[in-house]
Design a protein around this motif. Structure first.
Motif, mmCIF file in Angstrom:
data_model
loop_
_atom_site.group_PDB
_atom_site.id
_atom_site.type_symbol
_atom_site.label_atom_id
_atom_site.label_comp_id
_atom_site.label_asym_id
_atom_site.label_seq_id
_atom_site.Cartn_x
_atom_site.Cartn_y
_atom_site.Cartn_z
ATOM 1 N N PHE A 368 25.152 44.605 39.729
ATOM 2 C CA PHE A 368 24.858 43.252 39.351
ATOM 3 C C PHE A 368 25.147 42.252 40.142
ATOM 4 N N ASP A 369 25.867 42.840 41.470
ATOM 5 C CA ASP A 369 26.128 41.917 42.456
ATOM 6 C C ASP A 369 27.424 41.290 42.164
ATOM 7 N N ARG A 370 28.377 41.563 41.411
ATOM 8 C CA ARG A 370 29.403 40.773 40.952
ATOM 9 C C ARG A 370 30.876 41.505 41.713
ATOM 10 N N HIS A 371 30.793 41.292 43.164
ATOM 11 C CA HIS A 371 31.827 42.289 43.894
ATOM 12 C C HIS A 371 33.297 41.797 43.226
ATOM 13 N N LEU A 372 33.454 40.342 43.213
ATOM 14 C CA LEU A 372 34.880 39.982 42.763
ATOM 15 C C LEU A 372 35.364 40.446 41.493
ATOM 16 N N LEU A 373 34.344 40.684 40.609
ATOM 17 C CA LEU A 373 34.459 41.022 39.083
ATOM 18 C C LEU A 373 34.740 42.625 39.247
ATOM 19 N N TYR A 374 34.163 43.340 40.064
ATOM 20 C CA TYR A 374 34.418 44.654 40.341
ATOM 21 C C TYR A 374 35.857 45.000 41.014
ATOM 22 N N ASN A 375 36.261 44.012 41.947
ATOM 23 C CA ASN A 375 37.724 44.333 42.330
ATOM 24 C C ASN A 375 38.898 43.870 41.349
ATOM 25 N N ALA A 376 38.444 42.865 40.449
ATOM 26 C CA ALA A 376 39.539 42.365 39.475
ATOM 27 C C ALA A 376 39.717 43.230 38.543
ATOM 28 N N GLY A 377 38.688 44.104 38.060
ATOM 29 C CA GLY A 377 39.015 45.080 37.154
ATOM 30 C C GLY A 377 39.666 46.297 37.238
#
Length: 435
Positions: A368-377
C-alpha cells in the motif's frame, strides 16, 4: 527506457499463472525440506554443543540476506505497480536497472561483513581463521544480486522461473552440506553450504532470456524514490531478519549462567524447526503476497482477513502436531541430546504465528506504499521481543516462546492500526509517484 508492460506478455492469468503458482508451491516445499535436511545433517555431525556455531553463522548470513531482501520487495512492488496501471514516472537520464542496483548494494553489504569481522568472536560467530568472513562476504554479494533477480521475476509474475530459482538455490545448499557431512567437516563445509545457493542468479541470467527481460522491466519510480523506498524496505527487513533468521544469535547473546550449553543448542534448533513450517513458505511467497495486496489496494485492511486467518489456523494445527510428535521426531532425527518437552515445542510453534502475521501485515503496508508504517511495525516488534527475552524470568525456552509471540503481536497491532488510519484518510489508497 524499458519496454512497457503491455509489450511484454507474461503468464499472469489463466492456466499459465496457475501453473506458475503450483511450481512455486512445489519449489517452496522442496526448499523447506532441504532446509530441514541441512539442519539434520549439521545437527548429527556437530552435536548440541557445537551446533550453535553453525546456527549462528547460518542465522547471521540469512539475517544480513534478509536486509538485502528489501531490494527484492521494493523491486517487486515497483515493477508490479508499473504493470497494473500506474505508468512509470517520467525520468531524465538513465532509469534504474535492477541488476546494477543489486551489484552496488551487494558490494556495500559485503564491505559491512568484512569490516565487522573483529566483532565476530564476541557475538559467538565462527571466523574459521578468516575463511568464514570471506565466504560470507562473497555469499552476501551473490544474495543481493539474487534478490534483484527474484524481485524482477516476481514483479512480472514469472512464477515458474522464480520457482526454478528457489529450487536450484536449495539444491546447491543441500548438495554442499551433504559433501561436508561425507567428508566429516567440523564447520567450514557447512559455512560453504550456507552460501552455496547464491550462485543461482548467475545461472538464471546466463540461461534464461525471460529472466534477462524481467530485469529490464520499467519501474513506477525514479532513481531517487526507488532508493528511498529500497532503504526503507531494507530497514524494515533488518527487523524481519532479527526475528526470523537472526533470532538464534540473540538467544546466544542473552544466555544466562543458569542456562546449560546443551539446552541452548536444543532451544536454538527447536526455534528453527518449529517456525519453519510457517515462515519458510511465507518467505518464499513474500513477493506473491506483495502482488496480492498491490492488486487489492482498494480493499484496504479488509484484504488482511483471509491471509491472517490462514496463518493462524496453520499455526494452531502445527502447535498440536508439535506437542504430539515433536519430541519423538527430534529424538529420531537429531538424537536424545536435542529433545525438549512437547509443551515447549508446541509453545514455540504457536509463537511462530506472531512473526507470520507480522510478515503478512508488513507486506500489506509495503504494497500500500506505506513504507514508514512498515518500518514502525517491525522495529516495535523487534524491541518488544528483545526486551521480553532479556527481562522475563525463567528458563531460556520459556523466555524465547513469550518473546517470539508477544513481540511480533505488538507489531501486528501497529501495522493494522496504521492501515486503518491511512485508509480513512485516503480511501482509494492511491500510490504516490514522486520521482
Amino acid at each position: 527506457m524499458a519496454t512497457p508492460a503491455a509489450a511484454d506478455p507474461t503468464p499472469t492469468t489463466g492456466s499459465g499463472a496457475a501453473g506458475g503458482m503450483r511450481a512455486l508451491t512445489l519449489a517452496t516445499l522442496f526448499a523447506a525440506a532441504s532446509g530441514y535436511l541441512v539442519m539434520v545433517v549439521a545437527g548429527r555431525t556437530l552435536g548440541p554443543v557445537d551446533y550453535p556455531l553453525f546456527a549462528t553463522y547460518w542465522g547471521a548470513f540469512f539475517a544480513l540476506g534478509g536486509v538485502a531482501n528489501g531490494l527484492m520487495q521494493e523491486a517487486t512492488r515497483a515493477v508490479r505497480s508499473a504493470r497494473v496501471g500506474a505508468m512509470p514516472t517520467p525520468r531524465t537520464g538513465n532509469p534504474v536497472r535492477l541488476l546494477p542496483a543489486g551489484l552496488m548494494l551487494g558490494l556495500v553489504l559485503a564491505a559491512v561483513v568484512v569490516l565487522s569481522a573483529p566483532a565476530w568472536p564476541t557475538l559467538g560467530l565462527p571466523t574459521f581463521s578468516g575463511a568464514g568472513v570471506a565466504i560470507m562476504a562473497f555469499g552476501i554479494l551473490g544474495f543481493t544480486l539474487q534478490a534483484a533477480t527474484a524481485g524482477a521475476l516476481s514483479g512480472t509474475e514469472r512464477w515458474s522461473l522464480y520457482a526454478a530459482l528457489l529450487t536450484v538455490d536449495a539444491a546447491l545448499r543441500l548438495l554442499v552440506a551433504g559433501v561436508a557431512w561425507w567428508l566429516g567437516d567440523a564447520g567450514l563445509g557447512f559455512a560453504l553450504a550456507t552460501v552455496a545457493g547464491t550462485l543461482t542468479w548467475a545461472l538464471m541470467i546466463a540461461l534464461s532470456p525471460a529472466a534477462r527481460a524481467a530485469l529490464a522491466s520499467a519501474l513506477d519510480a525514479g532513481r531517487g524514490r526507488f532508493w528511498r523506498n529500497t532503504g526503507a524496505a531494507m530497514l524494515a527487513s533488518a527487523g524481519t531478519s532479527v526475528l526470523v533468521t537472526g533470532f538464534p544469535l540473540f538467544v546466544t547473546a542473552t544466555v544466562r549462567a543458569s542456562d546449560p550449553a546443551p539446552l541452548v543448542g536444543a532451544v536454538i534448533l527447536a526455534i528453527t524447526l518449529t517456525r519453519a513450517p510457517l515462515l519458510v513458505p511465507l518467505t518464499s511467497f513474500q513477493s506473491a503476497i506483495i502482488v496480492y495486496f498491490v492488486q487489492r489496494r482498494a480493499s484496504g485492511p479488509r484484504a488482511l482477513v483471509a491471509p491472517l486467518g490462514l496463518v493462524t489456523a496453520i499455526g494452531i494445527v502445527g502447535a498440536g502436531a508439535a506437542w504430539l510428535v515433536g519430541p519423538w521426531l527430534i529424538r529420531v532425527l537429531f538424537g536424545a541430546e536435542f529433545e525438549l518437552p512437547g509443551a515447549v515445542l508446541a509453545a514455540l510453534t504457536a509463537a511462530s504465528v506472531g512473526t507470520a502475521a507480522l510478515m503478512v501485515t508488513g507486506n500489506a503496508a509495503l504494497a500500500f506504499d506505506r513504507h514508514l508504517l512498515y518500518n514502525a511495525g517491525w522495529w516495535v516488534a523487534v524491541l518488544a521481543a528483545l526486551i521480553l527475552l532479556v527481562a522475563i524470568p525463567g528458563p531460556l525456552d520459556v523466555r524465547s516462546a513469550i518473546a517470539l509471540l508477544a513481540g511480533p503481536g505488538i507489531g501486528v497491532v501497529v501495522h493494522v492500526a496504521g492501515l486503518v488510519v491511512a485508509t480513512r484518510r485516503a480511501p482509494a489508497a492511491a500510490p504516490r509517484h514522486a520521482a
